[in-house]
Design an enzyme around this catalytic site. Structure first.
Site, PDB file in Angstrom:
ATOM      1  N   SER A  47     -25.887  23.787  -6.244  1.00  0.00           N
ATOM      2  CA  SER A  47     -26.773  23.180  -5.398  1.00  0.00           C
ATOM      3  C   SER A  47     -27.497  23.572  -4.336  1.00  0.00           C
ATOM      4  O   SER A  47     -27.268  24.654  -3.995  1.00  0.00           O
ATOM      5  CB  SER A  47     -26.254  21.758  -4.852  1.00  0.00           C
ATOM      6  OG  SER A  47     -25.360  22.210  -3.704  1.00  0.00           O
ATOM      7  N   LYS A  48     -28.779  22.929  -3.878  1.00  0.00           N
ATOM      8  CA  LYS A  48     -29.508  23.453  -2.543  1.00  0.00           C
ATOM      9  C   LYS A  48     -28.619  23.631  -1.616  1.00  0.00           C
ATOM     10  O   LYS A  48     -28.636  24.767  -0.685  1.00  0.00           O
ATOM     11  CB  LYS A  48     -30.445  22.557  -2.304  1.00  0.00           C
ATOM     12  CG  LYS A  48     -31.527  23.023  -1.325  1.00  0.00           C
ATOM     13  CD  LYS A  48     -32.672  22.342  -1.139  1.00  0.00           C
ATOM     14  CE  LYS A  48     -33.281  22.170   0.352  1.00  0.00           C
ATOM     15  NZ  LYS A  48     -32.989  23.172   1.354  1.00  0.00           N
ATOM     16  N   ARG A  49     -27.499  22.888  -1.501  1.00  0.00           N
ATOM     17  CA  ARG A  49     -26.678  23.023  -0.190  1.00  0.00           C
ATOM     18  C   ARG A  49     -26.001  24.274  -0.222  1.00  0.00           C
ATOM     19  O   ARG A  49     -25.660  24.939   0.931  1.00  0.00           O
ATOM     20  CB  ARG A  49     -25.763  21.854  -0.027  1.00  0.00           C
ATOM     21  CG  ARG A  49     -25.922  21.005   1.089  1.00  0.00           C
ATOM     22  CD  ARG A  49     -25.290  19.553   1.102  1.00  0.00           C
ATOM     23  NE  ARG A  49     -25.784  19.071  -0.365  1.00  0.00           N
ATOM     24  CZ  ARG A  49     -25.021  18.445  -1.071  1.00  0.00           C
ATOM     25  NH1 ARG A  49     -23.696  18.131  -0.959  1.00  0.00           N
ATOM     26  NH2 ARG A  49     -25.438  17.556  -2.150  1.00  0.00           N
ATOM     27  N   ASP A  81     -28.103  27.015   1.222  1.00  0.00           N
ATOM     28  CA  ASP A  81     -28.297  26.843   2.455  1.00  0.00           C
ATOM     29  C   ASP A  81     -27.117  27.234   2.987  1.00  0.00           C
ATOM     30  O   ASP A  81     -27.071  28.153   4.210  1.00  0.00           O
ATOM     31  CB  ASP A  81     -28.415  25.319   3.112  1.00  0.00           C
ATOM     32  CG  ASP A  81     -29.707  24.721   2.530  1.00  0.00           C
ATOM     33  OD1 ASP A  81     -30.626  25.738   2.058  1.00  0.00           O
ATOM     34  OD2 ASP A  81     -29.840  23.619   2.468  1.00  0.00           O
TER      35      ASP A  81
END
Ligand code: GLU
Length: 510
Positions: A261-263, A266
């Site tokens: 996921s994008k998380r 990050d």
């Protein structure tokens, strides 16, 4: 292969293309090229609620950057257009009518509140053979009622009539046969009168059929839709030309289980989008591979190996080599961990293949960003600098921290090394070194090195301390390329100037 290969990448413009979507596009492209087929880009924008401005341009730009060429699409045109679903309403309307006329679909008027009520009354409520008889639809209402409701502009949907109790077989080229009983499927909505648009399922299979798609290569998250799609092909009488299904394994978190996921990006510091994305609503900026300094060839190579292998341990492969070697037989069923560190290694490897003169040009914007005017330096100088430090870089940006001393004299000196190397005798030793260097007619690395090393050994000086003190004064820290290659490029005057500054500014630690 009996039919011409035609594949499509069919993104919905609901935001930036995720890196998993890029891999799907890439596999489609490799497969198309390998089989002399066509690569189609279809924009699936039937979900007006989720449409995001700029997303379509982003998709085009990302694919172009990566070298994934499109044969037919919105920009490219082609014989099966339009390639944007919102421009194909007439086609879908006609196909919805075909299903209604053949009693393979029906019209349903249930309001959101009515559906909600049904759901709360029956916890496992599903709109299907067991419940459709008690809902408000063209199967339970009279033809006149249906007509007058439509005439009055009552919003309705068209649902697919799924016959229960049948084993539906999906034959997937990676996963093999997947069988699902039709009773678990609900009567999917195929069309909504409210926006006069079909849903994903109808538009997707009608277009795959009309565009003569031979293989549907897409992410595993679409596998649950496949049985429904098989039934739709059948309902239209298109089973004979149904495309082959290929569901690609998921991209997984680099650490632990679950979908990437994008998380994760990050959290661990890597982009999950090909290009930087500026969210038009929130203004949030998400990092991209391009802006983070990745070469498109490295991204392509890295992604190609996330879910496929060439059957041996070859890792570095150009697009042409990937096209030649790609095969669905070597696609794995298991999810692929998104090993982003490996992505960095690919970028490192590809940077080593860039010729020094080109790399020097790529270095110029980085210099500018750090306040150095690249025009003050000759291309030859820049080329020699990158040739010396490129072995240490993963990204073009890394050139700065490895080579800044070629452009600016150090003003700070690494404390740890000062403590270790700048012994009280160093200022004196460095003064002698200056006079030795001054006396050199030939300042090349090959000529200077034996003279300086000879002086150190002949005088019984400490080789490590003297050479590191020398480096500290010139570079500011005790690392970098071969010392005499550095001084050759800096030149005699600059080298001496820096040693003088070192004597002046480096304070020995007692
Ligand atoms: N529009 C779907 C998506 O956004 C396409 C899925 C498919 O390839 O069938 O991924």
């Amino acid at each position: 292969m009996d039919r011409p290969v035609r594949v499509r990448f069919a993104p919905s413009p609901t935001g930036p293309l995720h890196i998993g979507g890029v891999r799907t596009a890439l596999y489609n492209y490799l497969f198309a090229r390998q089989n002399g087929g066509k690569m189609i880009l279809r924009i699936e924008d039937t979900d007006s609620q989720r449409f995001v401005p700029g997303a379509e341009d982003y998709i085009n730009e990302a694919l172009a950057w990566l070298g994934i060429e499109i044969d037919e699409g919105v920009r490219e045109g082609g014989p099966f257009g339009p390639y944007k679903q919102s421009e194909r309403r007439d086609i879908y309307r006609e196909h919805v009518k075909m299903l209604l006329d053949n009693n393979r679909a029906y019209i349903a008027f249930d309001t959101p509140a009515e559906l909600e009520a049904a759901r709360s009354a029956h916890p496992n409520f599903q709109y299907d053979a067991s419940t459709r008889g008690s809902m408000r639809n063209s199967l339970t209402l009279s033809a006149e009622e249906v007509e007058s409701l439509i005439a009055a502009g009552t919003p309705y949907v068209v649902r697919f009539l799924i016959e229960p109790g049948r084993d539906v077989e999906v034959d997937d080229l990676i996963r093999g046969k997947v069988v699902i009983n039709s009773s678990v499927l609900d009567d999917k909505v195929l069309y909504k009168s409210a926006d006069d648009l079909p849903t994903y399922h109808l538009a997707n299979i009608v277009d795959d059929h009309l565009m003569e798609i031979s293989h549907v290569i897409r992410g595993e998250e679409w596998l649950p839709s496949a049985p429904l799609h098989v039934l739709l092909y059948e309902a239209f009488g298109w089973s004979d030309t149904m495309p082959r299904f290929v569901h690609l394994p998921l991209l997984l978190k680099p650490d632990g289980k679950g979908k990437l996921s994008k998380r994760d990006g990050d959290r661990l510091g890597f982009p999950v989008f090909p290009l930087e994305w500026h969210d038009p609503k929130s203004g949030e900026i998400s990092s991209g591979y391009r802006e983070s300094g990745y070469l498109p060839q490295a991204v392509v190579n890295f992604l190609a190996l996330l879910g496929w292998n060439p059957g041996d341990d070859t890792e570095i492969m150009s697009m042409d080599e990937l096209v030649a070697k790609f095969s669905l037989d070597h696609c794995s069923r298991a999810g692929a961990k998104f090993a982003f560190e490996k992505g960095k290694w690919f970028n490192h490897s590809y940077l080593q293949m860039v010729d020094d003169a080109t790399l020097a040009q790529m270095f110029k914007p980085v210099l500018k960003k750090h306040g150095v005017n690249p025009d003050d330096w000759s291309d030859d100088y820049l080329t020699r600098v990158v040739s010396m430090v490129k072995g240490r870089i993963n990204f073009v940006n890394d050139l700065w921290e490895n080579a800044s001393f070629f452009f600016v004299q150090p003003t700070e000196y690494e404390a740890k090394s000062v403590k270790k190397r700048w012994t009280p005798d160093m200022p004196g030793n460095m003064k002698t070194l200056i006079s030795i260097l001054r006396g050199l007619d030939d300042f090349s690395s090959a000529a200077a090195e034996p003279v300086v090393l000879g002086w150190i050994t002949d005088n019984g000086l400490h080789m490590g301390n003297v050479m590191n003190a020398f480096r500290l004064a010139v570079v500011g820290q005790c690392k970098g390329p071969h010392m005499f290659d550095i001084t050759e490029l800096l030149g005699k005057e600059e080298t001496i100037k820096r040693i003088e500054a070192g004597i002046e500014n480096i304070k020995p630690v007692e």
